[in-house]
Write a protein that holds these residues in place. Structure first.
Motif, PDB file in Angstrom:
ATOM      1  N   GLY A  68       0.812  -1.213   0.000  1.00 43.02           N
ATOM      2  CA  GLY A  68       0.000   0.000   0.000  1.00 43.02           C
ATOM      3  C   GLY A  68       0.842   1.259   0.000  1.00 43.02           C
ATOM      4  O   GLY A  68       0.510   2.245  -0.677  1.00 43.02           O
TER       5      GLY A  68
ATOM      6  N   GLN B  85       2.262   1.918  -3.435  1.00 39.64           N
ATOM      7  CA  GLN B  85       1.295   2.526  -4.333  1.00 39.64           C
ATOM      8  C   GLN B  85       1.054   3.988  -3.985  1.00 39.64           C
ATOM      9  O   GLN B  85       0.811   4.819  -4.865  1.00 39.64           O
ATOM     10  N   ARG B  86       1.122   4.331  -2.706  1.00 41.51           N
ATOM     11  CA  ARG B  86       1.008   5.734  -2.328  1.00 41.51           C
ATOM     12  C   ARG B  86       2.165   6.554  -2.911  1.00 41.51           C
ATOM     13  O   ARG B  86       1.968   7.666  -3.413  1.00 41.51           O
TER      14      ARG B  86
ATOM     15  N   PHE C 289      -5.056  -0.992  -7.130  1.00 40.57           N
ATOM     16  CA  PHE C 289      -5.141  -1.600  -5.799  1.00 40.57           C
ATOM     17  C   PHE C 289      -5.445  -3.092  -5.870  1.00 40.57           C
ATOM     18  O   PHE C 289      -5.749  -3.726  -4.859  1.00 40.57           O
TER      19      PHE C 289
ATOM     20  N   LEU D 215      -3.565  -5.586  -3.516  1.00 41.10           N
ATOM     21  CA  LEU D 215      -3.589  -5.341  -2.074  1.00 41.10           C
ATOM     22  C   LEU D 215      -4.638  -6.207  -1.382  1.00 41.10           C
ATOM     23  O   LEU D 215      -5.616  -6.627  -1.988  1.00 41.10           O
TER      24      LEU D 215
ATOM     25  N   SER E 114      -6.269  -3.041   3.142  1.00 37.73           N
ATOM     26  CA  SER E 114      -5.396  -2.039   2.530  1.00 37.73           C
ATOM     27  C   SER E 114      -6.062  -1.407   1.311  1.00 37.73           C
ATOM     28  O   SER E 114      -5.932  -0.206   1.063  1.00 37.73           O
ATOM     29  N   ARG E 115      -6.802  -2.220   0.561  1.00 36.00           N
ATOM     30  CA  ARG E 115      -7.474  -1.724  -0.638  1.00 36.00           C
ATOM     31  C   ARG E 115      -8.510  -0.661  -0.273  1.00 36.00           C
ATOM     32  O   ARG E 115      -8.575   0.399  -0.899  1.00 36.00           O
TER      33      ARG E 115
ATOM     34  N   HIS F 144      -8.577   1.184   2.414  1.00 36.01           N
ATOM     35  CA  HIS F 144      -7.867   2.374   2.896  1.00 36.01           C
ATOM     36  C   HIS F 144      -7.346   3.194   1.726  1.00 36.01           C
ATOM     37  O   HIS F 144      -7.447   4.439   1.725  1.00 36.01           O
ATOM     38  N   MET F 145      -6.818   2.541   0.694  1.00 40.45           N
ATOM     39  CA  MET F 145      -6.293   3.257  -0.464  1.00 40.45           C
ATOM     40  C   MET F 145      -7.408   3.934  -1.260  1.00 40.45           C
ATOM     41  O   MET F 145      -7.226   5.030  -1.807  1.00 40.45           O
TER      42      MET F 145
END
Length: 284
Positions: A147, A150-151, A171, A174, A178-179, A181-182
């Motif tokens: 994650g 990716q950020r 995503f 993930l 985590s997905r 949250h992203m």
């Protein structure tokens, strides 16, 4: 905002009868066929469809990596003729340089533009703060979770201030927590910068949670079979996915994805009941 004012903002997409061939000679096949679409500046559009329907092919054409075989593809009135940092791309797996730390990865695009070291590091710090990585600027990519990688990738693209943010199942690799949250983080970032987003996914929940519009594609050759304009209020919270309207739209999307050529497309009403052919296509 008036339609005239929106037309002056960067990030408008106009696609007219777009077709794309992949492969060569006898191995060539039509990946997408006759796509027509207009996207307003600042819209968040999700493209939803089955595997192999041409979602990523369309995104590749928008990025300038693939050349159309027919039709036209324009951004802000200009034909897409090749890749540009003004059309930033985020893939499912990050493309961070392993020999550069997080700060220098994010600043790399500005370095290629000839910006000074102090200026590019200042901006990189700003965008890393936007994605919540201000405490990890000295880490190497392999020291970050999926994650976090990716950020950093999103910050690396956004530092170029693109007119379009193109996201190809970013995503998908993930875990579920985590997905989610992203997804929330992406919506928060988009609310602040308001660039046009075209987001490819095969996950219905993700598309409905994120988008202003969901474009559903048929199996190959990919064609648009539905344009769902969503009216869920923003900011969006996770409770949305259990609401009656959300569940009804999800069921409709499932029916669309199971649609076979030659059969009647499913219709949608406010009550989720079928429509006859004389009634409106859908009503959300």
């Amino acid at each position: 905002m008036s339609s005239h004012a929106r037309a002056l903002e960067p990030g408008r997409i106009d696609i007219e009868r777009l077709s794309i061939l992949l492969g060569q000679g006898n191995q060539a096949f039509e990946a997408v066929q006759g796509l027509t679409l207009s996207v307003e500046p600042g819209e968040f559009v999700c493209i939803l469809g089955p595997s192999g329907c041409g979602k990523s092919t369309l995104l590749g054409a928008l990025a300038g990596h693939l050349k159309p075989s027919g039709g036209s593809l324009r951004v802000d009135g200009e034909a897409v003729a090749g890749p540009s940092p003004e059309r930033g791309m985020v893939f499912q797996h990050h493309t961070l340089l392993p020999w550069r730390n997080v700060l220098d990865n994010v600043a790399f695009g500005l370095k290629m533009q000839g910006r000074g070291k102090a200026e590019r590091r200042r901006q990189a710090n700003e965008f890393l703060g936007l994605v919540g990585l201000q405490d990890f600027i000295g880490r190497w990519p392999n020291q970050l979770s999926g994650g976090m990688q990716q950020r950093a990738e999103i910050a690396r693209v956004l530092i170029n201030r693109p007119r379009l943010l193109l996201m190809d199942e970013p995503f998908g690799a993930l875990d579920a927590q985590s997905r989610l949250h992203m997804q929330e983080l992406l919506l928060d970032i988009w609310t602040r910068i308001r660039t046009t987003v075209v987001f490819v996914t095969h996950d219905i929940d993700e598309a409905l949670f994120l988008a202003d519009r969901v474009l559903v594609m048929s199996s190959r050759p990919g064609r648009f079979i539905e344009d769902l304009r969503l009216e869920f209020s923003r900011p969006r919270r996770t409770e949305l996915v259990t609401s009656l309207k959300f569940v009804r739209l999800k069921r409709h999307c499932l029916e669309l994805l199971r649609h076979k050529d030659g059969s009647q497309l499913p219709r949608l009403t406010p009550l989720g009941l079928p429509l006859d052919n004389k009634q409106a296509r859908f009503a959300v």
